[in-house]
Design a protein around this motif. Structure first.
Motif, PDB file in Angstrom:
ATOM      1  N   GLY A  57     -10.372  -6.912  -4.167  1.00 40.59           N
ATOM      2  CA  GLY A  57      -9.196  -7.306  -3.528  1.00 40.59           C
ATOM      3  C   GLY A  57      -7.829  -6.441  -3.627  1.00 40.59           C
ATOM      4  N   SER A  58      -7.700  -5.565  -4.695  1.00 38.48           N
ATOM      5  CA  SER A  58      -6.455  -4.698  -4.498  1.00 38.48           C
ATOM      6  C   SER A  58      -6.677  -3.765  -3.391  1.00 38.48           C
ATOM      7  CB  SER A  58      -6.598  -3.810  -5.949  1.00 38.48           C
ATOM      8  OG  SER A  58      -6.334  -4.707  -7.115  1.00 38.48           O
ATOM      9  N   MET A  59      -7.749  -3.285  -3.187  1.00 42.63           N
ATOM     10  CA  MET A  59      -8.098  -2.471  -1.742  1.00 42.63           C
ATOM     11  C   MET A  59      -7.694  -3.125  -0.611  1.00 42.63           C
ATOM     12  SD  MET A  59     -11.357   0.245  -2.685  1.00 42.63           S
ATOM     13  CE  MET A  59     -12.572  -1.200  -3.159  1.00 42.63           C
ATOM     14  N   TYR A  60      -8.161  -4.346  -0.539  1.00 38.01           N
ATOM     15  CA  TYR A  60      -7.789  -5.269   0.660  1.00 38.01           C
ATOM     16  C   TYR A  60      -6.337  -5.309   0.475  1.00 38.01           C
ATOM     17  CZ  TYR A  60     -12.799  -6.729   1.105  1.00 38.01           C
ATOM     18  OH  TYR A  60     -13.980  -6.776   1.175  1.00 38.01           O
ATOM     19  N   GLY A  61      -5.697  -5.739  -0.497  1.00 36.55           N
ATOM     20  CA  GLY A  61      -4.401  -5.999  -0.501  1.00 36.55           C
ATOM     21  C   GLY A  61      -3.557  -4.663   0.079  1.00 36.55           C
ATOM     22  N   LEU A  62      -3.947  -3.573  -0.448  1.00 34.45           N
ATOM     23  CA  LEU A  62      -3.210  -2.190   0.147  1.00 34.45           C
ATOM     24  C   LEU A  62      -3.274  -2.136   1.690  1.00 34.45           C
ATOM     25  CD1 LEU A  62      -4.370   0.335  -2.568  1.00 34.45           C
ATOM     26  CD2 LEU A  62      -1.883  -0.338  -2.060  1.00 34.45           C
ATOM     27  N   ILE A  63      -4.259  -2.514   2.020  1.00 38.02           N
ATOM     28  CA  ILE A  63      -4.667  -2.478   3.663  1.00 38.02           C
ATOM     29  C   ILE A  63      -3.976  -3.453   4.143  1.00 38.02           C
ATOM     30  CG2 ILE A  63      -6.357  -2.134   5.408  1.00 38.02           C
ATOM     31  CD1 ILE A  63      -8.280  -1.776   3.679  1.00 38.02           C
TER      32      ILE A  63
ATOM     33  N   LEU B  27      -6.496   0.084  -9.450  1.00 36.85           N
ATOM     34  CA  LEU B  27      -5.860  -0.913 -10.190  1.00 36.85           C
ATOM     35  C   LEU B  27      -4.664  -0.480 -10.522  1.00 36.85           C
ATOM     36  CD1 LEU B  27      -8.768  -2.036 -12.740  1.00 36.85           C
ATOM     37  CD2 LEU B  27      -7.510  -3.281 -10.709  1.00 36.85           C
ATOM     38  N   ILE B  28      -4.467   0.971 -10.825  1.00 36.55           N
ATOM     39  CA  ILE B  28      -3.118   1.507 -10.998  1.00 36.55           C
ATOM     40  C   ILE B  28      -2.300   1.572  -9.761  1.00 36.55           C
ATOM     41  CG2 ILE B  28      -1.875   3.425 -12.135  1.00 36.55           C
ATOM     42  CD1 ILE B  28      -4.241   3.916 -13.868  1.00 36.55           C
ATOM     43  N   ALA B  29      -2.963   1.970  -8.725  1.00 36.82           N
ATOM     44  CA  ALA B  29      -2.318   2.380  -7.463  1.00 36.82           C
ATOM     45  C   ALA B  29      -1.672   1.143  -6.799  1.00 36.82           C
ATOM     46  CB  ALA B  29      -3.318   3.062  -6.572  1.00 36.82           C
ATOM     47  N   ALA B  30      -2.547   0.083  -6.659  1.00 41.18           N
ATOM     48  CA  ALA B  30      -2.141  -1.144  -6.061  1.00 41.18           C
ATOM     49  C   ALA B  30      -0.802  -1.730  -6.484  1.00 41.18           C
ATOM     50  CB  ALA B  30      -3.323  -2.005  -5.987  1.00 41.18           C
ATOM     51  N   PRO B  31      -0.747  -1.914  -7.816  1.00 43.50           N
ATOM     52  CA  PRO B  31       0.609  -2.396  -8.247  1.00 43.50           C
ATOM     53  C   PRO B  31       1.825  -1.684  -8.057  1.00 43.50           C
ATOM     54  CG  PRO B  31      -0.773  -2.486  -9.991  1.00 43.50           C
ATOM     55  CD  PRO B  31      -1.721  -1.983  -8.711  1.00 43.50           C
ATOM     56  N   LEU B  32       1.429  -0.234  -8.343  1.00 40.04           N
ATOM     57  CA  LEU B  32       2.500   0.768  -8.094  1.00 40.04           C
ATOM     58  C   LEU B  32       2.959   0.612  -6.647  1.00 40.04           C
ATOM     59  CD1 LEU B  32       1.551   3.818 -10.139  1.00 40.04           C
ATOM     60  CD2 LEU B  32       3.342   2.216 -10.700  1.00 40.04           C
ATOM     61  N   CYS B  33       2.241   0.801  -5.677  1.00 40.82           N
ATOM     62  CA  CYS B  33       2.528   0.778  -4.252  1.00 40.82           C
ATOM     63  C   CYS B  33       3.166  -0.626  -3.848  1.00 40.82           C
ATOM     64  CB  CYS B  33       1.212   0.883  -3.484  1.00 40.82           C
ATOM     65  SG  CYS B  33       0.750   2.465  -3.577  1.00 40.82           S
TER      66      CYS B  33
ATOM     67  N   PHE C 232      10.605  -2.817  -4.178  1.00 39.60           N
ATOM     68  CA  PHE C 232      11.912  -2.360  -4.747  1.00 39.60           C
ATOM     69  C   PHE C 232      12.553  -1.577  -3.340  1.00 39.60           C
ATOM     70  CE2 PHE C 232      14.466   1.281  -6.586  1.00 39.60           C
ATOM     71  CZ  PHE C 232      15.278   0.505  -7.409  1.00 39.60           C
ATOM     72  N   PHE C 233      11.876  -0.865  -2.582  1.00 43.90           N
ATOM     73  CA  PHE C 233      12.420  -0.291  -1.514  1.00 43.90           C
ATOM     74  C   PHE C 233      13.361  -0.878  -0.447  1.00 43.90           C
ATOM     75  CE2 PHE C 233      11.786   1.514   2.914  1.00 43.90           C
ATOM     76  CZ  PHE C 233      12.627   2.482   2.909  1.00 43.90           C
ATOM     77  N   VAL C 234      12.492  -2.110  -0.172  1.00 42.12           N
ATOM     78  CA  VAL C 234      12.692  -3.028   0.951  1.00 42.12           C
ATOM     79  C   VAL C 234      13.988  -3.868   0.405  1.00 42.12           C
ATOM     80  CG1 VAL C 234      12.181  -5.305   2.030  1.00 42.12           C
ATOM     81  CG2 VAL C 234      10.539  -3.449   1.814  1.00 42.12           C
ATOM     82  N   ARG C 235      14.246  -4.155  -0.928  1.00 41.20           N
ATOM     83  CA  ARG C 235      15.116  -4.841  -1.528  1.00 41.20           C
ATOM     84  C   ARG C 235      16.566  -4.052  -1.750  1.00 41.20           C
ATOM     85  NH1 ARG C 235      14.498  -9.994  -3.246  1.00 41.20           N
ATOM     86  NH2 ARG C 235      12.438 -10.891  -2.940  1.00 41.20           N
ATOM     87  N   THR C 236      16.301  -2.862  -2.136  1.00 44.34           N
ATOM     88  CA  THR C 236      17.472  -2.099  -2.725  1.00 44.34           C
ATOM     89  C   THR C 236      18.022  -0.989  -1.686  1.00 44.34           C
ATOM     90  OG1 THR C 236      16.048  -0.843  -3.839  1.00 44.34           O
ATOM     91  CG2 THR C 236      16.853  -2.271  -4.836  1.00 44.34           C
ATOM     92  N   SER C 237      17.397  -0.475  -0.824  1.00 43.52           N
ATOM     93  CA  SER C 237      17.711   0.614  -0.116  1.00 43.52           C
ATOM     94  C   SER C 237      18.383   0.309   1.304  1.00 43.52           C
ATOM     95  CB  SER C 237      16.506   1.585   0.281  1.00 43.52           C
ATOM     96  OG  SER C 237      15.560   1.074   1.230  1.00 43.52           O
ATOM     97  N   ARG C 238      19.021   1.104   1.843  1.00 44.71           N
ATOM     98  CA  ARG C 238      19.689   0.795   3.091  1.00 44.71           C
ATOM     99  C   ARG C 238      18.523   0.598   4.071  1.00 44.71           C
ATOM    100  NH1 ARG C 238      24.617   4.131   5.874  1.00 44.71           N
ATOM    101  NH2 ARG C 238      24.980   2.874   7.635  1.00 44.71           N
TER     102      ARG C 238
ATOM    103  N   PHE D 152      -0.430   3.523   2.903  1.00 46.37           N
ATOM    104  CA  PHE D 152      -0.959   2.614   1.751  1.00 46.37           C
ATOM    105  C   PHE D 152      -2.293   2.422   2.313  1.00 46.37           C
ATOM    106  CE2 PHE D 152       2.914  -0.066   0.267  1.00 46.37           C
ATOM    107  CZ  PHE D 152       3.380   1.233  -0.337  1.00 46.37           C
ATOM    108  N   ALA D 153      -2.872   2.493   3.557  1.00 46.40           N
ATOM    109  CA  ALA D 153      -3.988   2.362   4.019  1.00 46.40           C
ATOM    110  C   ALA D 153      -4.826   3.565   3.679  1.00 46.40           C
ATOM    111  CB  ALA D 153      -4.141   2.280   5.507  1.00 46.40           C
ATOM    112  N   ALA D 154      -4.375   4.729   3.795  1.00 43.40           N
ATOM    113  CA  ALA D 154      -4.665   6.049   3.251  1.00 43.40           C
ATOM    114  C   ALA D 154      -5.045   6.002   1.826  1.00 43.40           C
ATOM    115  CB  ALA D 154      -3.845   7.305   3.585  1.00 43.40           C
ATOM    116  N   VAL D 155      -4.196   5.447   0.870  1.00 38.95           N
ATOM    117  CA  VAL D 155      -4.573   5.324  -0.531  1.00 38.95           C
ATOM    118  C   VAL D 155      -5.770   4.255  -0.793  1.00 38.95           C
ATOM    119  CG1 VAL D 155      -3.635   4.344  -2.629  1.00 38.95           C
ATOM    120  CG2 VAL D 155      -2.218   5.537  -1.336  1.00 38.95           C
ATOM    121  N   ALA D 156      -5.805   3.388   0.160  1.00 39.12           N
ATOM    122  CA  ALA D 156      -6.976   2.530  -0.090  1.00 39.12           C
ATOM    123  C   ALA D 156      -8.247   2.946   0.449  1.00 39.12           C
ATOM    124  CB  ALA D 156      -6.720   1.204   0.709  1.00 39.12           C
ATOM    125  N   GLY D 157      -8.118   4.083   1.563  1.00 35.22           N
ATOM    126  CA  GLY D 157      -9.335   4.485   2.040  1.00 35.22           C
ATOM    127  C   GLY D 157      -9.769   5.612   0.941  1.00 35.22           C
TER     128      GLY D 157
END
Length: 310
Positions: free
Chosen positions: A15-21, A153-159, A165-171, A207-212
């Protein structure tokens, strides 16, 4: 029941791989209302890009050195293809009826498959993918996790956390929210909406590449048609969680992965259901779950929250 912890872990990893894609699907849809059905093939090219980087490294290179280079190489390939697709395939059709970009996305998906099949060396068969050293890790007597599975399992929550964080805080993130909410008004306020759309495609492609790469670690190989089913499942996960919602995409992926894992293991144990179990029925039960959720909650599990759309 002694296999339940392992089945839950397997479902969470899948599911984490599906989520990244799915995050790539949901970001693009959140801004331009486009279902990019070529996104599964971008996931596939990311895996092949990472494999290419590994193959050109000197023999004996440590995987801990190769891994960041594979992430950069696979991510660069996927981002370039995603951005190129937006610029040359989707942008000219932005004002066209919605059926036109949808058909274009399907055509691009098939074109990418055939390009890899015909031009990547020996891609007519599955290509062996390098594996991370270490493992398996025995968490409990009934739970074992491979090092490649630990990676996702580490990459999915980090991404997902980094993107939120980027969407909420950056310009740029706030510009993405504004474009998702009303692109015409955002453009009148000085936001370069073309640039924002390109950024959305680029982030989704990475993110798709990380999942790949995670897929290669888990399965042990990559092949030219692996993106079709994975992309379809990821799109299902995005719809299940609430398309246009970053957190919903990851939640939908995890729910879908758990449904597949548990159905594969336990449906056959239900009296009268023995012929409906096994891996061959995993996708069927995943889509049955989607239908049930959409019947009772058409907006998805978390719904479409504009503030979290990318």
């Amino acid at each position: 029941m002694h296999t339940l912890p392992q089945q839950l872990a397997n479902g969470l990893i899948l599911g984490s791989m599906y989520g990244l894609i799915a995050i790539g699907y949901t970001m693009v849809y959140g801004i331009v209302q486009l279902i990019n059905f070529a996104h599964g093939e971008i996931f596939m090219t990311g895996g092949f890009g990472a494999l290419s980087v590994y193959l050109v490294l000197p023999d004996g290179t440590s995987m801990w050195i190769a891994l960041p280079l594979m992430l950069i190489g696979g991510g660069l390939v996927a981002v370039l293809i995603a951005v190129g697709a937006e610029r040359f395939a989707y942008r000219p059709l932005r004002g066209a009826p919605r059926l036109a970009p949808l058909i274009t996305a399907i055509g691009l998906s098939l074109a990418l498959q055939q390009a890899v099949f015909n031009w990547y060396p020996h891609a007519d068969n599955a290509r062996k993918f390098p594996q991370l050293p270490g493992g398996p890790f025995n968490i409990t007597d009934n739970l074992k996790i491979q090092s490649g599975e630990l990676f996702v399992l580490i990459a999915a929550p980090l991404c997902m956390g980094a993107l939120a964080f980027f969407v909420r805080t950056s310009r740029t993130g706030r510009a993405m929210q504004a474009t998702a909410q009303d692109p015409d008004t955002a453009q009148l306020m000085g936001i370069d909406t073309n640039r924002i759309i390109v950024i959305a495609f680029a982030i989704g492609g990475f993110f798709a590449a990380v999942a790949g790469i995670a897929w290669g670690f888990r399965v042990g190989s990559v092949n030219y048609d692996m993106g079709f089913v994975a992309g379809l499942k990821a799109f299902t996960a995005a719809v299940l969680g609430g398309i246009g919602n970053i957190y919903g995409a990851m939640l939908g992926g995890i729910v879908l992965g758990l449904a597949e894992g548990l159905a594969t293991a336990y449906i056959a144990d239900i009296p009268g259901m023995d012929q409906f179990g096994g891996q061959g029925w995993a996708s069927v039960w995943a889509f049955v779950l989607l239908i049930l959720v959409l019947l009772f909650r058409p907006q998805g599990l978390l719904g479409e929250r504009v503030a979290d759309r990318a």
